[in-house]
Design a protein around this motif. Structure first.
Motif, mmCIF file in Angstrom:
data_model
loop_
_atom_site.group_PDB
_atom_site.id
_atom_site.type_symbol
_atom_site.label_atom_id
_atom_site.label_comp_id
_atom_site.label_asym_id
_atom_site.label_seq_id
_atom_site.Cartn_x
_atom_site.Cartn_y
_atom_site.Cartn_z
ATOM 1 N N THR A 42 37.045 44.399 103.004
ATOM 2 C CA THR A 42 37.680 44.509 104.398
ATOM 3 C C THR A 42 38.897 43.483 104.076
ATOM 4 O OG1 THR A 42 35.781 44.334 105.261
ATOM 5 C CG2 THR A 42 37.332 43.186 106.438
ATOM 6 N N SER A 46 42.498 45.033 104.551
ATOM 7 C CA SER A 46 43.534 44.505 105.806
ATOM 8 C C SER A 46 44.741 44.047 105.141
ATOM 9 C CB SER A 46 42.667 43.418 106.566
ATOM 10 O OG SER A 46 42.354 42.320 105.520
ATOM 11 N N SER A 47 44.688 43.242 104.057
ATOM 12 C CA SER A 47 46.163 42.895 103.751
ATOM 13 C C SER A 47 46.914 43.946 103.015
ATOM 14 C CB SER A 47 45.661 41.771 102.547
ATOM 15 O OG SER A 47 44.962 42.274 101.708
ATOM 16 N N GLY A 131 42.524 45.666 115.328
ATOM 17 C CA GLY A 131 41.207 45.044 114.767
ATOM 18 C C GLY A 131 40.363 43.832 115.708
ATOM 19 N N GLN A 132 40.063 43.116 114.906
ATOM 20 C CA GLN A 132 39.060 42.109 115.737
ATOM 21 C C GLN A 132 39.901 41.264 116.803
ATOM 22 O OE1 GLN A 132 37.801 39.649 112.425
ATOM 23 N NE2 GLN A 132 35.849 40.693 112.325
ATOM 24 N N ASN A 133 41.314 40.961 116.460
ATOM 25 C CA ASN A 133 42.081 40.405 117.338
ATOM 26 C C ASN A 133 42.283 41.242 118.680
ATOM 27 O OD1 ASN A 133 42.151 38.202 115.672
ATOM 28 N ND2 ASN A 133 44.414 38.762 114.918
ATOM 29 N N SER A 156 38.854 44.326 110.274
ATOM 30 C CA SER A 156 39.445 43.153 109.898
ATOM 31 C C SER A 156 40.011 42.617 110.975
ATOM 32 C CB SER A 156 40.236 43.369 108.695
ATOM 33 O OG SER A 156 41.464 43.969 109.137
ATOM 34 N N GLU A 157 40.836 41.417 110.774
ATOM 35 C CA GLU A 157 41.380 40.818 111.936
ATOM 36 C C GLU A 157 42.519 41.748 112.786
ATOM 37 O OE1 GLU A 157 43.339 37.213 111.027
ATOM 38 O OE2 GLU A 157 41.572 36.185 110.433
ATOM 39 N N ASN A 158 43.187 42.589 112.061
ATOM 40 C CA ASN A 158 44.113 43.359 112.643
ATOM 41 C C ASN A 158 44.031 44.880 112.428
ATOM 42 O OD1 ASN A 158 45.926 41.083 113.840
ATOM 43 N ND2 ASN A 158 46.360 40.747 111.597
ATOM 44 N N SER A 160 41.424 48.219 111.297
ATOM 45 C CA SER A 160 40.213 48.797 111.305
ATOM 46 C C SER A 160 39.978 50.249 110.549
ATOM 47 C CB SER A 160 39.546 48.998 112.660
ATOM 48 O OG SER A 160 40.462 49.746 113.753
#
Lengths: 278, 164
Positions: A42, A46-47, A131-133, A156-158, A160
């Motif tokens: 993940t 994501s990075s 993503g999660q955000n 991930s944060e931003n 998916s």
């Protein structure tokens, strides 16, 4: 002893390294469902997705002009359909009220763009720039204007990752919209196949296939495709039914993630095949 | 020694971006070239088999991580591809292997093996026809990759190849 080992290493170092690396790869393959491996994946994807998103934005902006023309045309067609559906909706509400049936929950949509696509023909996945955000969680269904696309697998944060219809790991309960015959939809690497349809079932080429209310993964009836061919096997009690999806997965650029509020009561009562699959 | 490691990783980063984001535009019926395999074969020929095996493993690991796919599948297929490409890293025959058609053939061989191995580990449903699977997931992407490799090596400066 050391000299012997040194000689052995000198002679066979390529093979030793190959064997070690193959063992490491196989060990990694067998530990894919491990939580720590999932976390590493993940973070890495994501990075990297941040950079692929930039490239994707540049390339897709060039295609937007053509897409806009198509969307305008589609808008006009949808407007006509909406007018018709509005009439049906009023009629439907009235009938539901008379029958005292509960209405379905409204489904908020999260827009997302496809940042990258895997070209594995059996376990096809897309990376989306939401993503999660944005409120995305694993298990949410993904659609576009034509129909169902897949399920969110990893977030991930931003960004998916979604399992698309062309993924052998995704099995869905679907039904024939006309005859209401339920079956399991799966990707066999070549085609979308409807399984467990008995010989005697009422199915025809051209029938629309939608997600069944029985599905514990996607309990909303999104369209998937239509029956392309039916293979009547003399040795089997089930038909081999091939489905043609409405959405062309190779051309998709923009999708919607459905921020679905699942009923915990139903989840607790029924088996959740998605969780089992993970 | 350090430069060759640096160069191989430096080439990989933009190429993996292209592989993941742009290859879909030149793919036909979900069949696309494996661009990562071209530098893998190229660097393996110019170095040695051990270098190719380790480079294949590194490329596979990074590709698996960046693409979000099944971790270990590309690692395994690229490691074996790097090892096979290593058989063509003979110092005295490098100039022969760098000839466009020869290089393209080596890429084709490695790509077919890599694609078949990759699909073998990612395909769970074995009910499909084996020959169709090999053709769709091994030969077709392999041919596509080898055509791209042929174009790449044809336009690659001869002077740099001799230096390699």
């Amino acid at each position: 002893m050391l000299k012997q080992f040194s000689n052995f290493w000198y002679k066979f170092k390529e093979y030793i390294v190959l064997v070690v690396l193959v063992i490491v790869s196989l060990f990694t393959l067998s530990n894919n469902n491990n939580n720590s491996v999932k976390n590493v994946k993940t973070i890495a994807f994501s990075s990297f997705a941040f950079f692929s998103n930039i490239i994707s934005n540049i390339t897709t902006s060039a295609l937007i002009k053509n897409e806009n023309v198509q969307l305008r045309k589609m808008n006009a067609e949808l407007m006509i359909q909406i007018n018709l559906l509005r009439q049906y909706g009023i009629e439907n509400q009235e009938l539901k009220r008379l029958l005292a049936l509960k209405d379905t929950t409204s489904l908020p949509l999260i827009p997302a763009s496809v940042v990258s696509k895997s070209f594995n023909t059996t376990t096809n996945t897309f990376t989306l720039n939401s993503g999660q955000n944005d409120g995305v969680i694993p298990g949410m269904p993904v659609i576009n204007d034509l129909g169902f696309i897949g399920i969110v697998q990893n977030v991930s944060e931003n960004f998916s990752i979604i399992r698309t219809l062309r993924n052998v790991d995704l099995h869905l309960t679907v039904k024939d919209e006309r005859s209401r015959v339920n079956s399991i939809l799966k990707w066999d690497g070549d085609n979308l196949i409807l399984t467990n349809i008995p010989y005697t079932s009422d199915i025809k080429i051209g029938d629309r296939i939608v997600i069944s209310e029985l599905s514990t993964i996607v309990p909303v009836t999104f369209p998937i495709g239509y029956i392309k061919s039916i293979d009547y096997s003399s040795t089997d009690i089930f038909n081999k039914v091939i489905l043609q999806p409405f959405a062309d997965l190779t051309l998709i650029e923009n999708v919607f993630i459905i921020k679905m509020i699942q009923s915990t009561q139903i989840n607790n009562l029924e088996l959740n095949f998605y969780k089992k699959g993970l | 020694m350090k430069t060759k490691y640096f160069n191989s990783i430096l080439v990989f980063i933009p190429l993996v971006l292209v592989q993941i984001t742009l290859v879909r535009f030149i793919s036909w019926n979900a069949i696309g070239p494996n661009l990562i395999l071209i530098p893998l074969v190229f660097f393996t020929i110019s170095n040695n088999q051990l270098f190719g095996t380790i480079l294949g493993f590194s490329y596979g690991l990074l590709l698996d991580l960046f693409s979000g796919g099944l971790l270990g599948s590309a690692m395994l297929s690229f490691t074996v591809s790097g090892f096979i490409a290593g058989y063509f890293s003979n110092e005295n025959k490098r100039h022969i292997y760098y000839k466009p058609l020869n290089f393209s053939f080596i890429v084709l061989l490695c790509s077919i093996i890599s694609s078949i191995m990759f699909s073998f580990f990612t395909t769970i449903d074995f009910s499909r026809n084996l020959f169709t699977s090999i053709f769709d997931e091994g030969l077709l992407p392999g041919f596509y990759t080898s055509i791209i490799a042929l174009i790449f090596i044809y336009f690659y400066p001869r002077r740099k190849l001799i230096e390699n």
